[in-house]
Design a protein around this motif. Structure first.
Motif, PDB file in Angstrom:
ATOM      1  N   PRO A   1      14.076 -35.024 108.629  1.00  0.00           N
ATOM      2  CA  PRO A   1      12.747 -34.570 109.040  1.00  0.00           C
ATOM      3  C   PRO A   1      12.529 -33.126 108.610  1.00  0.00           C
ATOM      4  O   PRO A   1      13.469 -32.332 108.632  1.00  0.00           O
ATOM      5  N   ALA A   2      11.295 -32.802 108.225  1.00  0.00           N
ATOM      6  CA  ALA A   2      10.979 -31.455 107.736  1.00  0.00           C
ATOM      7  C   ALA A   2      11.294 -30.395 108.793  1.00  0.00           C
ATOM      8  O   ALA A   2      11.493 -29.227 108.457  1.00  0.00           O
ATOM      9  N   GLU A   3      11.348 -30.802 110.037  1.00  0.00           N
ATOM     10  CA  GLU A   3      11.671 -29.856 111.111  1.00  0.00           C
ATOM     11  C   GLU A   3      13.130 -29.409 111.042  1.00  0.00           C
ATOM     12  O   GLU A   3      13.515 -28.401 111.639  1.00  0.00           O
ATOM     13  N   GLN A   4      13.933 -30.209 110.350  1.00  0.00           N
ATOM     14  CA  GLN A   4      15.372 -29.896 110.324  1.00  0.00           C
ATOM     15  C   GLN A   4      15.838 -29.332 108.982  1.00  0.00           C
ATOM     16  O   GLN A   4      17.033 -29.225 108.714  1.00  0.00           O
ATOM     17  N   ILE A   5      14.885 -29.023 108.104  1.00  0.00           N
ATOM     18  CA  ILE A   5      15.249 -28.411 106.829  1.00  0.00           C
ATOM     19  C   ILE A   5      14.717 -26.986 106.825  1.00  0.00           C
ATOM     20  O   ILE A   5      13.524 -26.762 107.015  1.00  0.00           O
ATOM     21  N   PHE A   6      15.624 -26.040 106.602  1.00  0.00           N
ATOM     22  CA  PHE A   6      15.248 -24.635 106.717  1.00  0.00           C
ATOM     23  C   PHE A   6      15.283 -23.927 105.370  1.00  0.00           C
ATOM     24  O   PHE A   6      16.028 -24.322 104.474  1.00  0.00           O
ATOM     25  N   LEU A   7      14.449 -22.919 105.263  1.00  0.00           N
ATOM     26  CA  LEU A   7      14.439 -22.075 104.065  1.00  0.00           C
ATOM     27  C   LEU A   7      15.856 -21.711 103.648  1.00  0.00           C
ATOM     28  O   LEU A   7      16.204 -21.740 102.472  1.00  0.00           O
ATOM     29  N   PHE A   8      16.636 -21.378 104.647  1.00  0.00           N
ATOM     30  CA  PHE A   8      18.012 -20.956 104.410  1.00  0.00           C
ATOM     31  C   PHE A   8      18.794 -21.978 103.574  1.00  0.00           C
ATOM     32  O   PHE A   8      19.465 -21.624 102.597  1.00  0.00           O
ATOM     33  N   ASP A   9      18.682 -23.245 103.934  1.00  0.00           N
ATOM     34  CA  ASP A   9      19.412 -24.309 103.228  1.00  0.00           C
ATOM     35  C   ASP A   9      19.001 -24.362 101.764  1.00  0.00           C
ATOM     36  O   ASP A   9      19.840 -24.434 100.861  1.00  0.00           O
ATOM     37  N   ILE A  10      17.705 -24.305 101.549  1.00  0.00           N
ATOM     38  CA  ILE A  10      17.167 -24.460 100.194  1.00  0.00           C
ATOM     39  C   ILE A  10      17.552 -23.277  99.323  1.00  0.00           C
ATOM     40  O   ILE A  10      17.994 -23.430  98.189  1.00  0.00           O
ATOM     41  N   VAL A  11      17.399 -22.107  99.891  1.00  0.00           N
ATOM     42  CA  VAL A  11      17.700 -20.889  99.132  1.00  0.00           C
ATOM     43  C   VAL A  11      19.188 -20.822  98.781  1.00  0.00           C
ATOM     44  O   VAL A  11      19.557 -20.456  97.660  1.00  0.00           O
ATOM     45  N   LYS A  12      20.024 -21.188  99.716  1.00  0.00           N
ATOM     46  CA  LYS A  12      21.463 -21.159  99.431  1.00  0.00           C
ATOM     47  C   LYS A  12      21.800 -22.115  98.288  1.00  0.00           C
ATOM     48  O   LYS A  12      22.625 -21.803  97.415  1.00  0.00           O
ATOM     49  N   ILE A  13      21.156 -23.252  98.277  1.00  0.00           N
ATOM     50  CA  ILE A  13      21.422 -24.217  97.206  1.00  0.00           C
ATOM     51  C   ILE A  13      20.892 -23.712  95.868  1.00  0.00           C
ATOM     52  O   ILE A  13      21.588 -23.750  94.854  1.00  0.00           O
ATOM     53  N   LEU A  14      19.664 -23.215  95.868  1.00  0.00           N
ATOM     54  CA  LEU A  14      19.031 -22.878  94.595  1.00  0.00           C
ATOM     55  C   LEU A  14      19.378 -21.478  94.077  1.00  0.00           C
ATOM     56  O   LEU A  14      19.298 -21.227  92.875  1.00  0.00           O
ATOM     57  N   GLU A  15      19.756 -20.588  94.971  1.00  0.00           N
ATOM     58  CA  GLU A  15      20.080 -19.231  94.514  1.00  0.00           C
ATOM     59  C   GLU A  15      21.580 -18.948  94.558  1.00  0.00           C
ATOM     60  O   GLU A  15      22.033 -17.949  94.018  1.00  0.00           O
ATOM     61  N   GLY A  16      22.318 -19.796  95.199  1.00  0.00           N
ATOM     62  CA  GLY A  16      23.757 -19.564  95.288  1.00  0.00           C
ATOM     63  C   GLY A  16      24.175 -19.101  96.672  1.00  0.00           C
ATOM     64  O   GLY A  16      23.400 -18.498  97.403  1.00  0.00           O
ATOM     65  N   ASP A  17      25.423 -19.396  97.013  1.00  0.00           N
ATOM     66  CA  ASP A  17      25.931 -19.118  98.348  1.00  0.00           C
ATOM     67  C   ASP A  17      25.974 -17.635  98.675  1.00  0.00           C
ATOM     68  O   ASP A  17      25.920 -17.257  99.845  1.00  0.00           O
ATOM     69  N   ASP A  18      26.077 -16.801  97.647  1.00  0.00           N
ATOM     70  CA  ASP A  18      26.229 -15.377  97.905  1.00  0.00           C
ATOM     71  C   ASP A  18      24.891 -14.643  98.023  1.00  0.00           C
ATOM     72  O   ASP A  18      24.864 -13.420  98.095  1.00  0.00           O
ATOM     73  N   PHE A  19      23.827 -15.417  98.081  1.00  0.00           N
ATOM     74  CA  PHE A  19      22.489 -14.814  98.077  1.00  0.00           C
ATOM     75  C   PHE A  19      22.309 -13.735  99.137  1.00  0.00           C
ATOM     76  O   PHE A  19      21.711 -12.688  98.879  1.00  0.00           O
ATOM     77  N   PHE A  20      22.827 -13.969 100.321  1.00  0.00           N
ATOM     78  CA  PHE A  20      22.605 -13.025 101.421  1.00  0.00           C
ATOM     79  C   PHE A  20      23.723 -11.990 101.545  1.00  0.00           C
ATOM     80  O   PHE A  20      23.787 -11.254 102.525  1.00  0.00           O
TER      81      PHE A  20
END
Ligand code: SF4
Ligand code: SF4
Lengths: 145, 145
Positions: free
Chosen positions: A72-91
């Motif tokens: 459900p869209a309620e359980q998918i967060f920006l954080f998950d997507i960004v980590k996948i698409l930008e890499g784990d070290d993004f933050f």
DNA sequence: TTCTTTTGCGACTAAATACTCTTAAATCTT
DNA sequence: AAGATTTAAGAGTATTTAGTCGCAAAAGAA
């Protein structure tokens, strides 16, 4: 101050579009999304492949196939997507480009950056696709900055 | 989450180095800075040219020439340098890449981003080269992330 | 089976960023 | 004046990011 790559922004916009189509059953084709949001079909396809492999999306080939959110869209967060698409070290990156970002001899902006990064991370962790979808109108998804 | 370009980081490190040499009189050569900080001479040169044109640095050609800060390091702020090297719109960019970033129908991260950007801007406005120079050791300037 | 639709995937092209090289211009030294 | 030193400037190369193309593979439809 470009924070996210184009690919990530496209992926995000596309996912938000998906989230706004939650009443529809079955799959939404990449072609439709690409057309509606005016994003290159093949470019989107690559991004979606990554998201599918990482479990954010489910895909199905053939007529009336396409992609769908795997949760459900309620359980998918920006954080998950960004980590996948930008890499784990993004933050975990340093602001001024010096090594370490440890607590040993920090530069004047170190502590500030630590806090700012944490805030951004937290914001991304609590912001779901559903939330974005609820606030962003179709019109604004279509146009790109 | 790369915030600054390589060129900007190099320029910043070089300026901080300059700030730490304030007891020296006259000009410091680009060659010396390039060598000490292990940054490409010609690349640095271009960055310095920009900073010279914009009045941050003063330059002088010929033997024992080089560059020097045009103002006391206490009066040069991260903000000035970043605006010059990254462009005037650096602090005005949108997070998710949708247009406007106005107050009209903001997305859920809009307000957060507005605050975060303002905080970063403020931090850059109050942090001087002198401050950076006082806290950053030679060793840490030399190594790059 | 054969054709159509749609994702998967790899190679290719274009543009932006990062870096290098060459030469000119200014200034000092001899 | 001649040569050395050092910044200025612009062209050239390499790497990364962004975007395109073509075809294989999966699945449904005829
Ligand atoms: S101390 Fe400053 S320059 Fe060093 S890693 Fe932390 S933020 Fe970066
Ligand atoms: S509302 Fe959100 S997506 Fe739109 S401009 Fe502001 S931060 Fe960007």
């Amino acid at each position: 101050m470009k924070v996210l790559s184009k690919g990530t922004v496209y992926g995000l916009r596309a996912l938000v579009y998906l989230a706004t189509q939650k009443d529809r059953t079955g799959y939404v084709s990449i072609g439709e999304i690409s057309e509606k949001l005016d994003i290159s079909f093949h470019f989107l396809t690559k991004t979606f492949q990554m998201l599918t492999q990482k479990g954010i999306l489910e895909s199905y080939r053939g007529p009336s196939g396409g992609i769908a959110l795997n949760k459900p869209a309620e359980q998918i967060f920006l954080f998950d997507i960004v980590k996948i698409l930008e890499g784990d070290d993004f933050f975990d990156k340093c602001l001024l480009g010096l090594p370490g970002c440890g607590d040993f001899e920090p530069c004047p902006v170190h502590d500030f950056w630590k806090v700012a990064k944490a805030a951004l991370k937290n914001e991304f962790e609590i912001t779901s696709l559903a939330e974005l979808g609820a606030k962003v109108t179709d019109e604004r998804l279509r146009l790109s900055a």
